[in-house]
Scaffold this motif. Structure first.
Motif, mmCIF file in Angstrom:
data_model
loop_
_atom_site.group_PDB
_atom_site.id
_atom_site.type_symbol
_atom_site.label_atom_id
_atom_site.label_comp_id
_atom_site.label_asym_id
_atom_site.label_seq_id
_atom_site.Cartn_x
_atom_site.Cartn_y
_atom_site.Cartn_z
ATOM 1 N N ARG A 193 0.821 -1.181 0.055
ATOM 2 C CA ARG A 193 -0.010 -0.147 0.152
ATOM 3 C C ARG A 193 0.850 1.154 0.002
ATOM 4 O O ARG A 193 0.701 2.266 -0.769
ATOM 5 C CB ARG A 193 -1.048 -0.071 1.331
ATOM 6 C CG ARG A 193 -1.779 1.253 1.109
ATOM 7 C CD ARG A 193 -2.859 1.088 2.335
ATOM 8 N NE ARG A 193 -3.821 2.185 2.410
ATOM 9 C CZ ARG A 193 -4.621 2.327 3.367
ATOM 10 N NH1 ARG A 193 -4.731 1.484 4.529
ATOM 11 N NH2 ARG A 193 -5.440 3.642 3.355
ATOM 12 N N LEU A 194 1.998 1.266 0.731
ATOM 13 C CA LEU A 194 2.896 2.455 0.691
ATOM 14 C C LEU A 194 3.650 2.804 -0.555
ATOM 15 O O LEU A 194 3.569 3.685 -1.222
ATOM 16 C CB LEU A 194 4.128 2.209 1.923
ATOM 17 C CG LEU A 194 4.894 3.165 1.844
ATOM 18 C CD1 LEU A 194 4.236 4.707 2.406
ATOM 19 C CD2 LEU A 194 5.954 2.838 3.021
ATOM 20 N N ALA A 195 3.872 1.574 -1.225
ATOM 21 C CA ALA A 195 4.512 1.675 -2.568
ATOM 22 C C ALA A 195 3.458 2.181 -3.446
ATOM 23 O O ALA A 195 3.750 3.002 -4.355
ATOM 24 C CB ALA A 195 4.830 0.242 -3.111
ATOM 25 N N GLN A 196 2.146 1.943 -3.597
ATOM 26 C CA GLN A 196 1.257 2.407 -4.550
ATOM 27 C C GLN A 196 0.968 3.818 -4.073
ATOM 28 O O GLN A 196 0.946 4.664 -5.167
ATOM 29 C CB GLN A 196 -0.050 1.682 -4.245
ATOM 30 C CG GLN A 196 -1.291 2.163 -4.718
ATOM 31 C CD GLN A 196 -2.662 1.513 -4.866
ATOM 32 O OE1 GLN A 196 -2.648 0.459 -3.999
ATOM 33 N NE2 GLN A 196 -3.781 1.873 -5.285
ATOM 34 N N TYR A 234 9.080 -1.485 -3.956
ATOM 35 C CA TYR A 234 9.171 -0.180 -4.411
ATOM 36 C C TYR A 234 10.433 0.313 -5.190
ATOM 37 O O TYR A 234 11.567 0.270 -4.354
ATOM 38 C CB TYR A 234 8.748 1.133 -3.343
ATOM 39 C CG TYR A 234 8.688 2.441 -3.539
ATOM 40 C CD1 TYR A 234 7.614 3.099 -4.582
ATOM 41 C CD2 TYR A 234 9.792 3.390 -3.185
ATOM 42 C CE1 TYR A 234 7.785 4.027 -4.844
ATOM 43 C CE2 TYR A 234 9.578 4.546 -3.546
ATOM 44 C CZ TYR A 234 8.633 5.283 -4.256
ATOM 45 O OH TYR A 234 8.408 6.373 -4.524
ATOM 46 N N MET A 235 10.438 0.821 -6.382
ATOM 47 C CA MET A 235 11.827 1.106 -7.082
ATOM 48 C C MET A 235 12.701 2.056 -6.327
ATOM 49 O O MET A 235 13.879 1.864 -6.256
ATOM 50 C CB MET A 235 11.624 1.384 -8.703
ATOM 51 C CG MET A 235 11.068 0.205 -9.438
ATOM 52 S SD MET A 235 10.634 0.829 -10.938
ATOM 53 C CE MET A 235 12.315 0.995 -11.448
ATOM 54 N N ASP A 236 12.169 3.003 -5.860
ATOM 55 C CA ASP A 236 12.979 4.236 -5.654
ATOM 56 C C ASP A 236 13.384 3.866 -4.011
ATOM 57 O O ASP A 236 13.135 5.005 -3.251
ATOM 58 C CB ASP A 236 12.359 5.571 -5.629
ATOM 59 C CG ASP A 236 12.213 5.723 -7.370
ATOM 60 O OD1 ASP A 236 13.126 5.300 -7.911
ATOM 61 O OD2 ASP A 236 11.242 6.339 -7.371
ATOM 62 N N THR A 237 13.901 2.820 -3.506
ATOM 63 C CA THR A 237 13.943 2.463 -2.266
ATOM 64 C C THR A 237 15.574 2.512 -1.856
ATOM 65 O O THR A 237 16.305 2.259 -2.994
ATOM 66 C CB THR A 237 13.717 1.024 -1.908
ATOM 67 O OG1 THR A 237 12.263 1.134 -1.689
ATOM 68 C CG2 THR A 237 14.276 0.723 -0.374
ATOM 69 N N ILE A 238 15.923 3.192 -0.758
ATOM 70 C CA ILE A 238 17.561 3.137 -0.266
ATOM 71 C C ILE A 238 17.439 2.413 0.909
ATOM 72 O O ILE A 238 16.619 2.545 1.661
ATOM 73 C CB ILE A 238 18.133 4.633 -0.049
ATOM 74 C CG1 ILE A 238 17.824 5.392 -1.503
ATOM 75 C CG2 ILE A 238 19.464 4.568 0.260
ATOM 76 C CD1 ILE A 238 17.898 6.868 -1.037
ATOM 77 N N VAL A 239 18.440 1.218 0.821
ATOM 78 C CA VAL A 239 18.457 0.640 2.253
ATOM 79 C C VAL A 239 19.579 1.144 3.175
ATOM 80 O O VAL A 239 20.693 1.071 2.518
ATOM 81 C CB VAL A 239 18.529 -0.906 1.840
ATOM 82 C CG1 VAL A 239 18.700 -1.775 3.121
ATOM 83 C CG2 VAL A 239 17.222 -1.395 0.967
ATOM 84 N N CYS A 240 19.405 1.370 4.471
ATOM 85 C CA CYS A 240 20.421 1.619 5.253
ATOM 86 C C CYS A 240 20.341 0.196 6.215
ATOM 87 O O CYS A 240 19.522 0.062 6.897
ATOM 88 C CB CYS A 240 20.176 2.740 6.175
ATOM 89 S SG CYS A 240 20.231 4.283 4.920
ATOM 90 N N TYR A 241 21.660 -0.188 6.314
ATOM 91 C CA TYR A 241 21.600 -1.539 7.174
ATOM 92 C C TYR A 241 22.881 -1.366 8.058
ATOM 93 O O TYR A 241 24.075 -0.705 8.067
ATOM 94 C CB TYR A 241 22.040 -2.715 6.278
ATOM 95 C CG TYR A 241 21.904 -3.907 7.110
ATOM 96 C CD1 TYR A 241 20.788 -4.483 7.235
ATOM 97 C CD2 TYR A 241 23.154 -4.579 7.203
ATOM 98 C CE1 TYR A 241 20.847 -5.673 8.146
ATOM 99 C CE2 TYR A 241 23.243 -5.876 7.850
ATOM 100 C CZ TYR A 241 21.954 -6.456 8.629
ATOM 101 O OH TYR A 241 22.114 -7.744 9.135
#
Length: 397
Positions: A193-196, A234-241
């Motif tokens: 839902r967030l991605a949409q 969601y394509m425009d994701t940045i992951v911080c780990y």
């Protein structure tokens, strides 16, 4: 003259750190065993044996390679190994050039906010949230931090309130799942839902809205809970780990930023993160632990201990009448305080040497955070004190 905002930050520790330091001073008075410090998320489970062996092997090898500088964004071979580990786990096709190695998740977030921020930008966070987000966004990057109020029934995303916060100035949203402080894992339905919503708003506003997924607790989940890998949704994701929690290495400060190639302007985005790391002085994460992380990336510390602690604390408190959403991950419980003023509740808890953190600091007044990454026996000994605390309020009512 000095930077007044930096002076103020330096003089005012976070509430979590203040309570932790209070616990240290109180322990000097009454003995460490008589202070029940549930304030700080400091893993108490030992790192896997493979970590110790990796340190010994690396230290016994080339001392320059073990302790010398690496490339600013991290050793190329290490980044390649970490990318391969991510690909095996999530079925992705990343290369080492998608990763920027950092001194933990805090540095990963800081460089990401700095890289993204243009004048007038806003970043959205979801309550309850890690309090330092606001510091990183406002004092670090010079942007505006917008807080979405919580859905206290389940601590999933409050989409009605999110809709009120989104606007043309929104540069990115920050999610944290499993969540510090609630322990809640965002469901696949929530992520979809967030991605949409973000796809629709990005199209409406004519610019990408990035989604920053802060994932230091990704591996710490219970009861078969699954954490959606957000870039797949969601394509425009940045992951911080960070490996602070999964490998029990909080003091070694090692993590990464992942910039998937499908993210909007990914090449420039990665370059901006490199530039932000240069400006903030975060180039070359600890070289020894870059290599340790590469060798041990597929492993975790023994999270069965955290699950035992969660069950003991959750079941004990709910039987006493405390109300709490059952956490599916991380190592925090986030029950409602027994009075509306959560700070006053935490002060009363100190009378029993129970050190808890007010939910107000996480954007969720009327709650308290209890960190259960402590010895199991500490929880057993603390439960009668929680019962006495509850009895205090029963008498008042």
């Amino acid at each position: 003259m000095l930077a007044e905002n930096m002076v103020a930050l330096g003089k005012r520790r976070s509430t979590i750190r203040e309570i932790f330091e209070y616990g240290n001073s109180r322990a000097a008075e009454v003995g460490r065993e008589n202070v029940f410090d549930f304030s700080i998320g400091n893993p108490n489970v030992p790192a896997p044996e493979s970590v110790r062996q990796a340190i010994l092997d690396i230290a016994a090898g080339d001392p320059v390679a073990a302790h010398g500088y690496t490339s600013a964004q991290g050793d190329a071979a290490v980044r390649g190994e970490l990318a391969a580990s991510i690909n095996r786990r999530f079925g992705s096709d990343y290369t080492g050039d998608c990763l920027y190695l950092t001194a933990g998740a805090a540095a990963a977030l800081s460089v990401t906010f700095k890289a993204l921020t243009c004048p007038g930008d806003e970043f959205i966070v979801f309550a309850p949230f890690f309090p330092e987000y606001q510091c990183f966004i406002e004092s670090g990057a010079g942007a505006k931090c917008v807080v979405v109020p919580p859905s206290v029934a389940d601590f999933q995303i409050n989409f009605e309130e999110l809709d009120k916060c989104l606007n043309e100035k929104t540069k990115a949203l920050v999610i944290n799942s499993p969540c510090n402080p609630s322990g809640v894992v965002y469901s696949e339905q929530t992520i979809c839902r967030l991605a949409q919503v973000l796809n629709e708003k990005s199209k409406e506003y004519g610019h990408p809205i990035y989604l920053i997924s802060d994932e230091p607790y990704r591996e710490i989940v219970y009861d078969g809970a699954e954490v959606p890998f957000v870039p797949h949704y969601y394509m425009d994701t940045i992951v911080c780990y960070s490996y602070s929690k999964s490998l029990s290495l909080p003091g070694e400060r090692i993590g990464y930023v992942l910039v998937p190639p499908q993210a909007a302007d990914s090449a420039d985005l990665y370059a901006a993160i490199c530039g932000a790391g240069r400006v903030l002085g975060y180039v070359c994460a600890p070289s020894m632990f870059q290599r340790v992380a590469a060798r041990c990336a597929a492993e975790t510390a023994d999270i069965r201990i955290y699950r035992e602690n969660r069950d003991l604390l959750f079941e004990g408190l709910t039987k006493m009448g405390y109300s709490c959403v059952k956490p599916e991950g991380a190592f925090y419980l986030f029950p409602q305080s027994l009075e509306a003023d959560d700070r006053a509740f935490c002060e009363r808890a100190k009378q029993y040497d129970l050190l808890l953190v007010p939910g107000t600091d996480f954007g969720a007044p009327g709650h308290v955070r209890i960190s259960y990454c402590v010895h199991t026996e500490t929880i057993r000994r603390a439960l009668p004190l929680f019962a006495k605390l509850a009895a205090d309020y029963a008498e008042i009512q």
